[in-house]
Design a protein around this motif. Structure first.
Motif, PDB file in Angstrom:
ATOM      1  N   ILE A   1      34.927  27.496  39.946  1.00 29.73           N
ATOM      2  CA  ILE A   1      34.579  28.681  38.843  1.00 29.73           C
ATOM      3  C   ILE A   1      34.472  27.737  36.976  1.00 29.73           C
ATOM      4  O   ILE A   1      34.568  28.278  36.325  1.00 29.73           O
ATOM      5  N   LEU A   2      35.667  26.857  37.162  1.00 34.10           N
ATOM      6  CA  LEU A   2      36.420  26.855  35.922  1.00 34.10           C
ATOM      7  C   LEU A   2      35.157  25.914  35.134  1.00 34.10           C
ATOM      8  O   LEU A   2      34.763  25.366  34.163  1.00 34.10           O
ATOM      9  N   PHE A   3      34.692  24.727  36.472  1.00 30.94           N
ATOM     10  CA  PHE A   3      34.108  24.362  35.668  1.00 30.94           C
ATOM     11  C   PHE A   3      32.517  23.284  36.089  1.00 30.94           C
ATOM     12  O   PHE A   3      31.985  22.365  34.905  1.00 30.94           O
ATOM     13  N   VAL A   4      32.003  24.066  35.995  1.00 28.25           N
ATOM     14  CA  VAL A   4      30.936  24.235  36.983  1.00 28.25           C
ATOM     15  C   VAL A   4      30.031  25.394  36.679  1.00 28.25           C
ATOM     16  O   VAL A   4      30.061  26.582  37.468  1.00 28.25           O
ATOM     17  N   PRO A   5      29.338  25.553  35.383  1.00 24.93           N
ATOM     18  CA  PRO A   5      28.884  26.849  35.231  1.00 24.93           C
ATOM     19  C   PRO A   5      27.237  26.853  35.869  1.00 24.93           C
ATOM     20  O   PRO A   5      25.946  26.553  35.307  1.00 24.93           O
ATOM     21  N   VAL A   6      27.319  27.503  36.755  1.00 24.93           N
ATOM     22  CA  VAL A   6      26.515  27.977  37.554  1.00 24.93           C
ATOM     23  C   VAL A   6      26.204  29.686  37.421  1.00 24.93           C
ATOM     24  O   VAL A   6      27.298  29.828  37.677  1.00 24.93           O
ATOM     25  N   GLY A   7      24.955  29.748  37.904  1.00 24.76           N
ATOM     26  CA  GLY A   7      24.480  31.597  37.458  1.00 24.76           C
ATOM     27  C   GLY A   7      25.006  32.307  36.624  1.00 24.76           C
ATOM     28  O   GLY A   7      25.583  31.573  35.609  1.00 24.76           O
ATOM     29  N   GLY A   8      25.357  33.849  36.680  1.00 27.93           N
ATOM     30  CA  GLY A   8      26.232  34.817  35.711  1.00 27.93           C
ATOM     31  C   GLY A   8      27.681  35.288  36.207  1.00 27.93           C
ATOM     32  O   GLY A   8      28.118  34.979  37.225  1.00 27.93           O
ATOM     33  N   ARG A   9      27.373  35.808  35.641  1.00 26.43           N
ATOM     34  CA  ARG A   9      28.934  36.576  35.763  1.00 26.43           C
ATOM     35  C   ARG A   9      28.937  37.238  37.093  1.00 26.43           C
ATOM     36  O   ARG A   9      29.872  37.114  37.761  1.00 26.43           O
ATOM     37  N   ALA A  10      27.850  38.049  37.706  1.00 22.56           N
ATOM     38  CA  ALA A  10      28.073  38.124  38.778  1.00 22.56           C
ATOM     39  C   ALA A  10      28.152  37.076  40.168  1.00 22.56           C
ATOM     40  O   ALA A  10      29.049  37.646  41.172  1.00 22.56           O
ATOM     41  N   PHE A  11      28.315  35.867  39.792  1.00 24.43           N
ATOM     42  CA  PHE A  11      28.295  33.996  40.907  1.00 24.43           C
ATOM     43  C   PHE A  11      30.036  34.034  40.987  1.00 24.43           C
ATOM     44  O   PHE A  11      30.879  34.031  41.883  1.00 24.43           O
ATOM     45  N   ASP A  12      30.239  34.552  39.481  1.00 21.72           N
ATOM     46  CA  ASP A  12      31.351  34.120  39.069  1.00 21.72           C
ATOM     47  C   ASP A  12      32.441  35.244  39.455  1.00 21.72           C
ATOM     48  O   ASP A  12      33.460  34.261  40.183  1.00 21.72           O
ATOM     49  N   LEU A  13      32.127  36.171  39.615  1.00 22.01           N
ATOM     50  CA  LEU A  13      32.861  37.503  40.172  1.00 22.01           C
ATOM     51  C   LEU A  13      32.839  37.608  41.771  1.00 22.01           C
ATOM     52  O   LEU A  13      33.769  37.539  42.651  1.00 22.01           O
ATOM     53  N   ALA A  14      31.840  36.743  42.052  1.00 23.48           N
ATOM     54  CA  ALA A  14      31.971  36.599  43.303  1.00 23.48           C
ATOM     55  C   ALA A  14      32.282  35.596  44.337  1.00 23.48           C
ATOM     56  O   ALA A  14      33.523  35.144  45.152  1.00 23.48           O
ATOM     57  N   LEU A  15      32.852  34.116  43.581  1.00 19.60           N
ATOM     58  CA  LEU A  15      33.487  33.576  43.696  1.00 19.60           C
ATOM     59  C   LEU A  15      34.909  33.227  43.347  1.00 19.60           C
ATOM     60  O   LEU A  15      35.934  33.261  44.219  1.00 19.60           O
ATOM     61  N   PHE A  16      35.552  34.430  41.968  1.00 23.33           N
ATOM     62  CA  PHE A  16      36.677  35.470  42.138  1.00 23.33           C
ATOM     63  C   PHE A  16      37.007  36.125  43.156  1.00 23.33           C
ATOM     64  O   PHE A  16      38.317  35.464  43.873  1.00 23.33           O
ATOM     65  N   ALA A  17      36.569  36.635  43.987  1.00 24.30           N
ATOM     66  CA  ALA A  17      36.393  37.725  45.293  1.00 24.30           C
ATOM     67  C   ALA A  17      36.923  36.326  46.203  1.00 24.30           C
ATOM     68  O   ALA A  17      37.726  36.709  47.357  1.00 24.30           O
ATOM     69  N   LEU A  18      36.024  35.334  46.743  1.00 28.02           N
ATOM     70  CA  LEU A  18      36.138  34.578  47.484  1.00 28.02           C
ATOM     71  C   LEU A  18      38.205  34.234  47.521  1.00 28.02           C
ATOM     72  O   LEU A  18      38.235  34.106  48.065  1.00 28.02           O
TER      73      LEU A  18
END
Length: 171
Positions: free
Chosen positions: A16-33
């Motif tokens: 989440i912090l260091f890999v700039p992949v995908g957009g906001r939806a991907f980041d939210l999915a990682l936070f949910a995970l």
């Protein structure tokens, strides 16, 4: 399994912090995970399945409350999470046996051994109950629910539902 979940949490956080992949939806999915992993770790570490306690005791008829036990080793205090069970006028404290489930008996004493109990702050941060046993030993359990369930606890211990030193409020 528990170690895999424990190691996965910082890995997901690093992504989440260091890999700039995908957009906001991907980041939210990682936070949910990340939150799901934290919850799964909590369950595998701290939650004692009541069905396992029922199987160990052979009945569903007992008083139980989710709490922590303050375990003192020298000058260090440790909070062990588990399930306080009062069955047949015996106080039993169960912890989770392993990550996949199970209940392990950690501490037990009879209601006959209890001289007094007090509902108060048992350490700097937690409300709970302190049982003073014969011989002066103290056993402390933390939960805010003890205050609300005191009558049930007294009944399970085989004591009158109302403490004798309480003023009569019927008038």
């Amino acid at each position: 399994m528990k170690k895999a979940v424990l190691y996965a949490m910082p890995v997901v956080l690093a992504v989440i912090l260091f890999v700039p992949v995908g957009g906001r939806a991907f980041d939210l999915a990682l936070f949910a995970l990340l939150f799901v992993l934290a919850y799964v770790f909590h369950v595998m570490n701290d939650v004692v399945p009541v069905k396992d306690v029922e199987a160990a005791l052979g009945t569903k008829d007992f008083f139980s409350i989710k709490c922590g036990m303050v375990k003192v080793n020298g000058d260090k205090a440790e909070l062990v999470k588990g399930l306080l069970v009062i069955f047949s006028q015996t106080v039993l404290f169960y912890t989770r046996a392993k990550a996949s489930g199970g209940a392990s008996l950690m501490h037990t004493f009879s209601a006959d051994q209890v001289d007094t109990y007090t509902l108060h702050k048992v350490d700097d941060f937690h409300q709970g109950v302190t049982f003073t046993l014969q011989g002066g030993d103290e056993v402390k359990f933390t939960s805010k629910r003890f205050q609300d369930r005191e009558e049930e606890m007294r009944t399970a211990l085989g004591w009158p539902g109302k403490a004798e030193n309480e003023p009569d409020t019927a008038n």
